[in-house]
Each structure stands twice: as C-alpha cells, then as structure tokens.
Design a protein around this motif. Structure first.
Motif, PDB file in Angstrom:
ATOM      1  N   SER A 189     -18.324  17.842   8.205  1.00 41.34           N
ATOM      2  CA  SER A 189     -18.352  17.042   9.435  1.00 41.34           C
ATOM      3  C   SER A 189     -17.822  17.800  10.642  1.00 41.34           C
ATOM      4  N   GLU A 222     -15.622   8.954  11.068  1.00 39.83           N
ATOM      5  CA  GLU A 222     -16.491   8.563  12.182  1.00 39.83           C
ATOM      6  C   GLU A 222     -16.097   9.318  13.449  1.00 39.83           C
ATOM      7  N   VAL A 223     -14.797   9.520  13.634  1.00 36.56           N
ATOM      8  CA  VAL A 223     -14.322  10.289  14.792  1.00 36.56           C
ATOM      9  C   VAL A 223     -14.882  11.716  14.732  1.00 36.56           C
ATOM     10  N   LEU A 250     -11.738   3.088  14.598  1.00 37.97           N
ATOM     11  CA  LEU A 250     -12.703   4.054  14.068  1.00 37.97           C
ATOM     12  C   LEU A 250     -11.952   4.946  13.092  1.00 37.97           C
ATOM     13  N   VAL A 280     -11.425   9.495  20.461  1.00 35.39           N
ATOM     14  CA  VAL A 280     -12.701   9.960  21.008  1.00 35.39           C
ATOM     15  C   VAL A 280     -12.671   9.935  22.534  1.00 35.39           C
ATOM     16  N   GLN A 281     -12.111   8.877  23.081  1.00 35.59           N
ATOM     17  CA  GLN A 281     -12.033   8.739  24.535  1.00 35.59           C
ATOM     18  C   GLN A 281     -11.182   9.852  25.152  1.00 35.59           C
ATOM     19  N   ARG A 330     -12.891  13.230  25.084  1.00 40.63           N
ATOM     20  CA  ARG A 330     -13.900  13.371  26.137  1.00 40.63           C
ATOM     21  C   ARG A 330     -13.265  13.600  27.499  1.00 40.63           C
ATOM     22  N   SER A 382     -17.567  12.738  13.336  1.00 35.89           N
ATOM     23  CA  SER A 382     -19.000  12.673  13.625  1.00 35.89           C
ATOM     24  C   SER A 382     -19.253  12.618  15.127  1.00 35.89           C
ATOM     25  N   ARG A 383     -18.448  11.833  15.848  1.00 41.79           N
ATOM     26  CA  ARG A 383     -18.631  11.694  17.296  1.00 41.79           C
ATOM     27  C   ARG A 383     -18.149  12.924  18.058  1.00 41.79           C
ATOM     28  N   LEU A 384     -17.146  13.587  17.532  1.00 41.96           N
ATOM     29  CA  LEU A 384     -16.631  14.788  18.199  1.00 41.96           C
ATOM     30  C   LEU A 384     -17.651  15.927  18.166  1.00 41.96           C
ATOM     31  N   LYS A 385     -18.556  15.892  17.185  1.00 43.42           N
ATOM     32  CA  LYS A 385     -19.578  16.927  17.074  1.00 43.42           C
ATOM     33  C   LYS A 385     -20.443  17.018  18.329  1.00 43.42           C
ATOM     34  N   ASP A 386     -20.612  15.867  18.989  1.00 41.93           N
ATOM     35  CA  ASP A 386     -21.520  15.805  20.138  1.00 41.93           C
ATOM     36  C   ASP A 386     -20.871  16.237  21.444  1.00 41.93           C
TER      37      ASP A 386
END
Length: 207
Positions: A94, A62-63, A58, A38-39, A42, A65-69
């Motif tokens: 997802s 879950e990864v 993670l 995720v880091q 970004r 899910s966070r990448l969606k944002d």
C-alpha cells in the motif's frame, strides 16, 4: 529540519514519540484519526508520517491508500500493535516504507525513522509460516491472507466485539455495507457464524 506527522489516536503514545523526537525535527504535527491524517497530509505536506493502523473514522490501511494519490507523495512509516504477519506485507504493497510493531521500544522506532528518511525501507523479517504451525492453522492463515485490506479491518473489529453500527460509524460506511462484509467474511473464512470469527482471530493472532 524535517516536518513529521504523528498519526495515532492515543495521546500518550503521541507524547512519548514527540519527546523522543524533540530537537530532531523542525515541526512535529499530530493527528488523532484517519480523516485528520489525510487532511493534514494534504495541507501540511509532511516529510514523514508515523501512522497507526487502528484509528477511528478512517483506518490506517485506507489512509495509506489515499496517501498514494498525493503529490508529492509522503513517506509513511507504520507503527502499530497489529501482527506484522498479516499487516507488514499489506502495508508495503500500500506504499508504506517501513513497519514497526509497538512491542518494540522507541529506540527501534527511531532507527526506522532514520532509515526511511535516509532513503531505505524498514520491515521486519518474518519466520516461514509453515515451519512451526499445524496444517489447520496454516490453512486458516492462508484464508486470512486472501482477505482484502477492508475485509481484514472489519474482521478484526468484529472479532473485538464491535457491533455493525460501531464499525459503520468508525469506517464511514453504511450499516448495510458492513452487514454484507460480515456475511462475506463468514463464507470466506469458512466458519459457521460470526461467533466463531473471534476464536479464529485469537487463534491466528489477528487481535
């Protein structure tokens, strides 16, 4: 040339994919856990992420899910040993654009990468679950399919023999939260105890 991120906790697998991709991409980045993935997504803004689901810190769901944002969003292709029967549709929901099983050779992964980078999706065709299964297994699969992504991840970890403490540490959860999920899984999957979770998982190819 395209920038790609390989997210897998097995260095041998990352090395094999990297060798296959040699010369095709401007930059090949590597991540060995979910937090790192995720880091790097970004900070580096890769054009494509090849993502394993089973990773420390993670998990891949879950990864996703966070990448969606992220803006702009990253194309993601899941490359995993987990059964597509339970995971391919979840990954699609997802935000993943493709799903490849590690039982396929790297040539199949290469085809999937080309398809996703060309604007297509790449998911396996799955047989109808009701044709070749008895009523008991079909019912069990329906119960498993109703689990949330996090419940399924914890179910898989428990079935592999991980302790509550190990699961809590790998998923960045509290011990109490994992214990609550464990109790909930026993109820939702209609088994007598945690001991029976492993048998249920093996019978339905969750592990």
């Amino acid at each position: 040339m395209i920038k790609i991120l390989l997210a897998d906790d097995h260095p041998v697998i990352r090395a094999a994919i990297k060798m296959m991709l040699k010369g095709k991409f401007r930059t090949v980045l590597e991540a060995s856990n979910g937090v790192e993935t995720v880091q790097m997504a970004r900070e580096q803004g890769p054009d494509l992420i090849v993502l394993d689901i089973t990773m420390p810190k993670l998990d891949g769901m879950e990864v996703l899910s966070r990448l969606k944002d992220l803006e702009p969003p990253c194309r993601t292709l899941v490359y995993t040993a987990l059964d597509p029967v339970f995971y391919s549709a979840r990954c699609m929901r997802s935000g993943a654009l493709g799903f490849i099983s590690k039982t396929n050779d790297l040539e199949e992964l290469s085809k999937a990468i080309n398809a996703v980078m060309s604007g297509y999706t790449y998911f396996p065709r799955l047989p109808s679950s009701s044709v070749h299964m008895d009523h008991l297994q079909c019912t069990e699969m329906q119960l498993i399919d109703k689990l949330s992504d996090r419940e399924l991840t914890i179910f898989q970890a428990l079935a592999r023999g991980s302790s509550n403490k190990e699961i809590a540490e790998s998923m960045l959860l509290s011990h109490k939260t994992v214990s609550t999920y464990k109790t909930r899984l026993i109820e939702k999957l209609n088994v007598k105890s945690a001991v029976h979770l492993r048998d249920l998982a093996k019978r339905n190819h969750v592990i």
